[in-house]
Structures are given as structure tokens and as C-alpha cells.
Design a protein around this motif. Sequence first.
Motif, PDB file in Angstrom:
ATOM      1  N   ARG A  50      18.379  33.693 -10.897  1.00  0.00           N
ATOM      2  CA  ARG A  50      17.800  34.705 -11.794  1.00  0.00           C
ATOM      3  C   ARG A  50      16.370  34.341 -12.209  1.00  0.00           C
TER       4      ARG A  50
ATOM      5  N   GLU B  88      23.590  30.483 -10.532  1.00  0.00           N
ATOM      6  CA  GLU B  88      23.214  31.867 -10.842  1.00  0.00           C
ATOM      7  C   GLU B  88      21.947  31.903 -11.700  1.00  0.00           C
TER       8      GLU B  88
ATOM      9  N   ILE C 192      21.955  39.259  -7.143  1.00  0.00           N
ATOM     10  CA  ILE C 192      22.281  37.856  -7.412  1.00  0.00           C
ATOM     11  C   ILE C 192      23.514  37.455  -6.596  1.00  0.00           C
ATOM     12  N   ASN C 193      24.513  38.332  -6.577  1.00  0.00           N
ATOM     13  CA  ASN C 193      25.718  38.037  -5.784  1.00  0.00           C
ATOM     14  C   ASN C 193      25.374  37.831  -4.320  1.00  0.00           C
TER      15      ASN C 193
END
Lengths: 158, 748, 287
Positions: A128, A124, A145-146
Motif C-alpha cells: 500500500r 500488505e 493489493i490482492n
Amino acid sequence: MSKIHVTTRINGDEAEFLCDAEETLLDVLRDHLNLTGAKEGCASGDCGACSVTLNGRLVCSCLVLGAEADGAEIATIEGMASGEKLHVLQQKFLDHAALQCGICTPGILIAAKSLLEKNPDPSETEVRYWLAGNLCRCTGYDKIINAVIDAAAEMRKV
Amino acid sequence: MALDEYQKRDFKIIGTRQPRPDGIDKVTGRALYGADITAPGMLYAAMLRAPHAHANIKSIDTSRAEAMSEVKAVVTAADFVQGLGDDTQDVIDACIARDKVLYDGHGVVAIAATSRAAARRALKLIQVEYEVLPHAVEIDDALAAGAPVIQAGRRGNKVPKGYNDNCTNWCEFGHGDLDAGFAKADKIISRSFRTAATHQGYIEPHACLASMGPDGQGDLWCCTQGQYFVRTLCAEIIGMEESRLRVTSSEIGGGFGGKTTVFIEPIALMLSKKAGRPVKMTMSRDEVFKATGPTVSSVTDVRIGMTRDGRITAGEAFLRYQGGAFPCLTIFPGAQSAFAVYDLSAVRTRAVNVMTNRPRQAAYRAPGAPMAIYAVESVVDELCQEFGLDPLEVRLLNAASKGTKSSYGPTFDDIGLLATLKAAKAHPHYTAPLGPNQGRGLSCGFWFNFGGNTSVSLNVNFDGTIGVTEGNPDIGGSRVSISMMAAEELGVPYDKVRTIVADTNSLGHNDVTDGSRVTFAVGLATIKAARAAIGEMCRRAARVWDIDEDAVIWEDGHAKPAGPNAGSHQPMSLAEIARQSPNTGGPISGHHEVNAEGAGVSFGVHLCDLEVDPETGFTTILRYTVFQDAGRAIHPDFVEGQMQGGAAQGIGWALNEEYIYGKDGRLQNAGFLDYRIPVASDLPKIDTVILEIPNPGHPYGVRGVGETSIVPPLAAISNAVSRTIGVRMQELPMSPPKILAAIKSAGN
Amino acid sequence: MQYAAPTTTEEAARLLASNPKAARVLAGGTDLLVQIRAGMIAPDLLVDIKKINGIRDITAEGGGYRIGAAVSGAELGEHAGVVAMWPGVVEAVELIGSTQVQGRCTMAGNLCNASPAADSVPALVAADAVARIVGPRGERNVAVLDIPRGVGKTSLEAGEFITSIYLPKRPDRASDAYLRFIPRTEMDIAVCSAGVSLTLDSKGIITEARVALGAVAPTVLLVSEAAKALIGHKPDDATLAALGKACSDACKPIDDKRGTIEFRRDVVAVLAGRAARIACQRAGGSL
């Protein structure tokens, strides 16, 4: 005023255009080639809405001159789906509601595709930071992001 | 208020997560935004902007620019009629300076030329002579005795004595006996808070394509939150009848309130009128920052009394807002909302608006509320610390609920504040352990929500599919939600419905997409339009069956006989009725027009954990949870999206976003490099908890969800930072130099 | 404006010399194109150096690396040899702009833009890197420290441009680190920054050090007092306090929209200390 003649390849297709020296690749895509998927959010490399790849490298098309495209391979959002079939990332962005207004979406999709080609299993945090140059003002980034992480997982299965 | 709309029912489609109709276009680059279309013979516009905060325009010489063959039109303020209504006059005066430059970046001359490059070259040939005047960009400077008068003759008639001519608006709200209330307190804290002006920061700059013909008819394509409002304003400014101007809203690349007025559209129309050709006008990013409408900056004094067991006995606040060089009403929602989350027996707010040499403010998500509630929630937090009380318990103890006389007058009906507070208390976030240099903050938030003028048309196509036509630009998924409500009401599958956004001449008036009104008001009108269509479909079935129309009911997408007395008939599906409609009376449609009331107020609670680097003042947001009452979440994805997006904007406001002016009154950070909106790596996951306390004013219980979420982050983060470093922060943004200075001051 | 993309350094130098006031070098363009669009500069000629033979190469030389002037940040970061030898320089270059900007920006461009806040410059100065310059009078090598001469000013003469930057060989038990402070996590200009390059002996004592600071003066500062504070010590608290004080004392910051004098003075000391620790750790020392 004499124009510069440029021959390039965009989304696999040969393209030719005439441009002024000061016109950026973004100006050329939008004003001369009618490829308006790349957006001008800042014209200074701070928002990423104009992201494309140039010879496979993720760039802001507002920070590339049209003249520099001569002999290059360019990929834009218009070339991301194959025919009727969306790219996994495009589908995941819809599935996860990873867009609201959608103005940043083409740039983020191009940037995310470039990430997953380099790193098929990003954390993650890596997602980002890779996408830090793509501003989104609507979503708070969460669903973006998901979507990217889910797309990466799906693409690793293939 | 229409508070009898809501009926409890089981939903089939509402609450599910359906694909949005504009999705494919937006992930493939096909969606057309403001700057994405062209017209034959189109010219490009550019605007010369003043490099001064405050200056008289002595002369403008455009002759050299006009001599360029590529230049087809030049427009100055002299091209526009004067003496419009105050509000409209202010709109055009903010776009282009009349005789005086009022802010850095104020438009002076607009050009239309055959290319962007030619337009830019032409601007360099224009000569403007300025007489620079003393300026005031800060609230304190504009309020000071002897301050430069920004615009003469604008002092508000309600403004009390003792305030200078820059003070344009004044308001007061409240009830109860303040002195008696404060007398009951065990502790009274008074503090003064400041917030910087912030910008909505939409990624799409303003853009439009204007086309005026010699017959006086015009077409305008633009990115806006309200095409009807654009039409009304532009028609008045250009001096034409509304029916002669068609405005089409493009896909919109973010607005957040900032696209609820016009900045370039009347200029482009006037250029097109003079040139006799279509004109495309787009703003650069620095023009967006300099010459559109950021939110107000504020100074707010708050005084609150509390008993040692946590009961708030009295509260008062005095707000000073500046919204640029024009009168501004944002003090009203500010003063009304400051104490709205509390049930108080004694409360008073007063507020004054002061003009400064800054751009005319525009709405920004819950305009006026975040800064007022930030100030109140900061003092409440400090009182909790003072008495060693749990800040969530204190909110529960004082929370407004059904029957509370609100701090701004009305008595609340069913509201969700207590439910959100209880959800926050029960959530694992609230009791999660914290490490060194870490702290937790919370804040409540409130927004009024709005209904307003709305028109919806719903067509039952012969093949049994449904077309919904609505008139509000879709910023964050409203078309999908409206389609879902139509499908739910009609009893057809979601994929049978397609919703489009109409231009101004295809549908009756719709107010701007603001006030979190669309899902509420357009949803309500859609449901009623569907009911109208259902009524007609029942009539058609009655005709086919040759029974009384009252004997037909609508269930699960079918017309059915109401009971055994109505006779024995096979139910007719919507598709069958549609197919037969040419022979039963023609096309079937339903429509509804309303000035919707009953938009239920909205409450939220935010929890924030963060860590402060004690050596640099850098703040890392570690964990963030948003609790909000949505009334009824039509499409949970997009409700969550509103909650997360508002939180992210509030985080930016709290930590780093601000308009920075130099001593010369000029804006120093007109770009995304130094106007620091949060980037992906700045934020953690933003968790959401949706509460559903139905709004009595909507058939499905919907409340607007778009704005409340930007309100709590300011105080939630400030409270967390203050608790972490042991110093009460009183100014936003809490950029690292301010936090480090506070840490050092505490150390000394 | 004209655009030219010569294929040799000689041709590039000739083009630049032909119009010394109004010609600009285009490498990555991430500063240049922004300045042109903002109207800050209006060059008559852009000389794109990316097509010059070899200018996008990284080559091993004399135990160190020669980095071509048109090597992008992303390309540098993908070069395992440079990353291993000069991790501080690479991390500094990689902090320039976004992923997109990394695809284009260059160290040479970052240096020639002559911003006090340039991220790669303090790391290059700490590394004692040397720029190779070509111009009408041939080739010369100049320490990176001596290139910036003020905000937006360099010591390059008319018609000159940088063709490569040399990162020297480094001894065993040596490394470097770079840290900057920004208010966000990405996409900002350094408020202040510090690059530290150092060498340890077998016991972990610092034997050589160079400490360079960014955004605290009109040009990058090489702070010899800061190096002295490190040499002969391990990076313990007292040593780092002395280092920090030397840095705070040396800097001459300003108040501006990005930070205050006081903040820069305080934080540059913190960054230098943290960078020194990281460099020591990378050099194989214990903390």
C-alpha cells in the motif's frame, strides 16, 4: 528552434528522437515514439499514471526531461509482457479484476513490478505504501493489493 | 413500470467470474483512451482561461497570436450561435465565456496550433481586458441580500418570495402531517450540516480529437460516458445535423458522472472547422479541477422526531445546494432521496438551488443523494445515542420495505433494505471489539437507478460465434457482463461472445452511461435481442425440419422439437444453425430497442470502524464493510468493485476532499496534491457482502449497483468520528483541523 | 529553453553564472519540472548536474557522510551507513513524495526549493548539516540552517549551487527522528513538522539536543528553547510538555489551505514530543 538529439534504449530496443528541452520523457514517449501506455493524469508527479523505470529506478516520466533519457535504459508497460505471454502481475490483475477503467493500470503494474524486484515478499502495508503514488479512483485499491500480493507469491514459487 | 420481467431460473454463466474482453489491452498499455490517438495533419488546441471568479470581458485582442504562423485557428464565444435551448446554451456558455466570466478558469479563447508548445506560446500573446466584479462562491454569500447576481434573468419561477435572483430552482416532496408527527416524538433534534464540493477525480483528463471537413461532416473521438449525448449537444452547438457528426467513444479513464456532458468537444470541433484540420484537445489536471463539473456543495437543515423506543415520527429537511454559475437540478434527487430509506408517515423536504461563481456542476455518482442522506443519517444516529438505542435496530424498525410509500411519492416494490440491514447485524464486523479512541459508525444509502433509451444489436456469425454491439462506454466491466447475459440467454459458452461499443452512426440511440443503468438496461436489451435471435434460429430449424415454427423450442443452445408430436429430429446447435444460415434465409441477428423502465431502486448499508488521534485529529479507517443489494450480481468481481470504489470515494469525501476557494474567489487546490483523494495506504481492506433481492423489472433480476455505494460513507464515517470524540460533527470534510478543534471544544 | 549536462562543477558554475537570472539547476527535477509546466517559472537554461563526476556519491568523511547533491532519496535510503547514523534525516528525505518521486528527488533540491514545508530541511537542521556550495568565487561551506531565506528564497548567490551536504559524525548514544503531519498517509505536503537530534548520557539523560520545526514559519526554525527543555531530562511527560510549549511558542504559523494557525501550533508540539521520544529510543534510552 534547435532540437536535442537523444539516443536511448526503450524496452531493450534502441530508440532515437529529437525533442525540445522542455519536453518531458512522457511527452516524448507519447507524442514522438507512439508509446501511449504511459498516461498523463496530472503532469506533476502526483498520480503515477506515467510511471516507467529509468535505469531500473521507478520514476514518473512526467518528471523526467526527454533530454535526460540520453544513454539511459527505459522500461514501459509496452515491454512488460514477453510476446504473447503476460507478466505474472498482468495476469493476476486480470484474475483479480484489479482494474475497472484501466487508466491507472499501466503505471500501477510498472510500480508493482519495481516493488517485487526489490522486495519479493511484501506485506500488505508495504504494498500500500509503495503504491501510494499511484492513484486509482475506481477500485478502492482492494483488488489491486490482492493481485500484487498473489503475484508476489506466484513469482516466489518460480 | 415493467415489473413482470423477472423469472426465477438456474444460471450457468451469470454469477461466475469471466475474463473481460478489454482486459489484455488494458494491462499491456494497448487500450486507446481519449488522448491516445492522432490524425494526419493534426493540430494541438489550448485554451486561455480567465483568472477571475466574476468579471466582464471588456475586450479580447488575439491579433498577435493570430500573426504566429503556427496558429491555424482561434475561437471565442463569438464563433458560436446564440439562442440555443436553455440547457444547451448553458453547456456551451460554461465551456467558453460569452461576455462575462462566471468562474475562475472559465474559458475565454481557444487556439489551435501546429504544436503544443506553439499553442502555449500563442496563449501568452492574447490580451483580454477584464472588469472584475464582486463574486460569491459560497452558498450563504450567494443567498445573502445584496449578493452579486451571477446571471441575470435566471431566477426560477417556482422559487418562493424572499429568495434572491441567484435562486434558480425549487422543489418540495413529502406526505403526511408533520405537526402531528413531531407531536408524537419524545425527542426532536434539529441540526444543520454542510458538505464541500468534491470532484469525481477520474484519473484521465478530458481529451478529444475532432475532425471537421468542408463538406460539413465531422468525426469526433473522445472519452465520454455517452457518445450519443455528445453528438446531440455538439451538433446543436455547431449547427449541424446529427447524422453528419459521428462520435466514437474511446476507452474511458473514469467518469463517475463527470463525463456526462461536454467541456472541450464543441471547442475542438469549432477549431477544426475553422482550421480545416484535425484538432486534438486535452485538458491539464488543473483545467479538470477548475473547468469541469464538480458536484454541488450543500447546506442542509434536518429536523427529526423519535419516540424513546426508536420509532421515527416525523422528518423534514431543507436543502440549499449550489452547482456553480448555472441553474441546476441536483436538488431534485437530493430532496427525493433524503428520507428514502425510511418508512415515514410524515415527511417533507424542500430544496433550493443557488448560483455561485463556480464551475457548472456535473453529475457525480448518485448526484445529490450523499449530502442529503448524510444529514438525515447523522441526526438519526444522534437520536439513537440520545435514547441509548442500537443504531442498527432503529434502522430495522424504521426501514422502508415492500409497500412503503416512499418519501418522494412512489410505493416501493421488492427492495433489499431489510435484507442488507439484517446481513449487517449478523456480520462479525458489527460486534467486533473496539479499542481506545476508536468508534463505529453506520449509515444506510439509497439510489433510484435508471433505465432509459437503449439499443442493442446481436449478430450470430456463420461460425457460431456471437457479436454484441451496444452503445454505452464501458467504465468498469460492462462489456463482460453484457457478453455473459448474451451467452446465458443463448446457451453458448461465454467465450463465444464478444461485445463491442458502437459509435453513434453504427447503432440506434443509447442514453448516457449513468444512473447505474448499463447492466440493467443494456442487459435487458441484450437478453431481448438474444431472444429475437433465438426466435429466428427456431424458425430456421423449423424450416430445415419442415415443421411448424411453433413446434421448435430453444434449450441449452440448441433448437429442439417441442415434443413427440413435432417429429423426431436431432437437436440443432446454434453453431449448426449458424453454419447453415446462408442457405436457410441469410444472416441471423437479433436486436432490441427500448426506453427501459423498471430499474429497481437500490439500498446499501455501510459499517465503518475508525480511530481518531486525539492529539492531531487524524482519522485512520480501521475496518470497512459494504452491504448492498445487487438484485442479481452478473459478474460478482465488478459488483464488488463498484461497492469498494464508491466506498473509497465516499471515504475521501468524508475526510479530506474539498474545493478550497480563496477570498478572491479563485480555486486554491486545482491538483491532486491538495485535492486529496484517498491513496492506497489511506484505506483498509473494504469488505463486501452482496445481497440478491431480484428486481422484478429485469429478466435476471438485475439492479444497478454503481451509485448507491458512495451514499453511506459520509454519515457512516461522521457517525463513527462523532461517537469516538463525543462531539456531533456537522461539516464535511472532517479534515484533521476540524476534528481537533471539535475535540478541543468538547474539552473546554 | 536550453538544456546542458556539464560533467564538471566548474563548467556547471560557469553555465549558471553566464545567465544568472534565467538558468536553473536540474537535479531530481521533481519541483523544477512541475514549476515549469505550471508556468510559474520560465528558465532559459537548465543545467543538469547529475553528470558531474562524484555528485551522485555518498562518501564517508571525518566520521560522518558527505551526500552528493544528486543522490536521490531512494539511493540515500539504501545506504546502510547513513541509515544507521542519521535515521531521522533518512526518514525525512524518504517522506518527500511518492516512490516514483523518491527515485529522483534530492536533499539539495529539497533545500534549494526553499519551501517552508520541505521535509528534509528540519531534519538536516537538527542534524547540524552543512552544505557545500560551489560558485564563480569558488567553494564555501554553509550551515543548512542558513540556506533558506524566505519562501522560495535562498542565500545562494548568482551562479552558485550546492554540490553536497555533509552529515557530521555523531557521538555514541545519539540519534535523531523526524515527524510531519499530513491529512493523508502519503502524497502530501507537511502541515507542520519537527526534527529532533539528541545525545544521551549513560543514564539516559539528554545532554545535547537540537529541535527544528517545519511549515510553521517562512523558513525552518531552530528552536533553542525547545532544546533547553530537553537537556538535563529524560523524555518524561513533563519534559515533553515543556518541549511542546517551547515549540508552540516559537512558531509563527499562518492559516492556509493546508491548516490553521491553531492547528499548527498544537500539532507541532505533539510532533516534537513524539519525535523526541523516538530519537531517545533510537539513541538507546528507555522511555
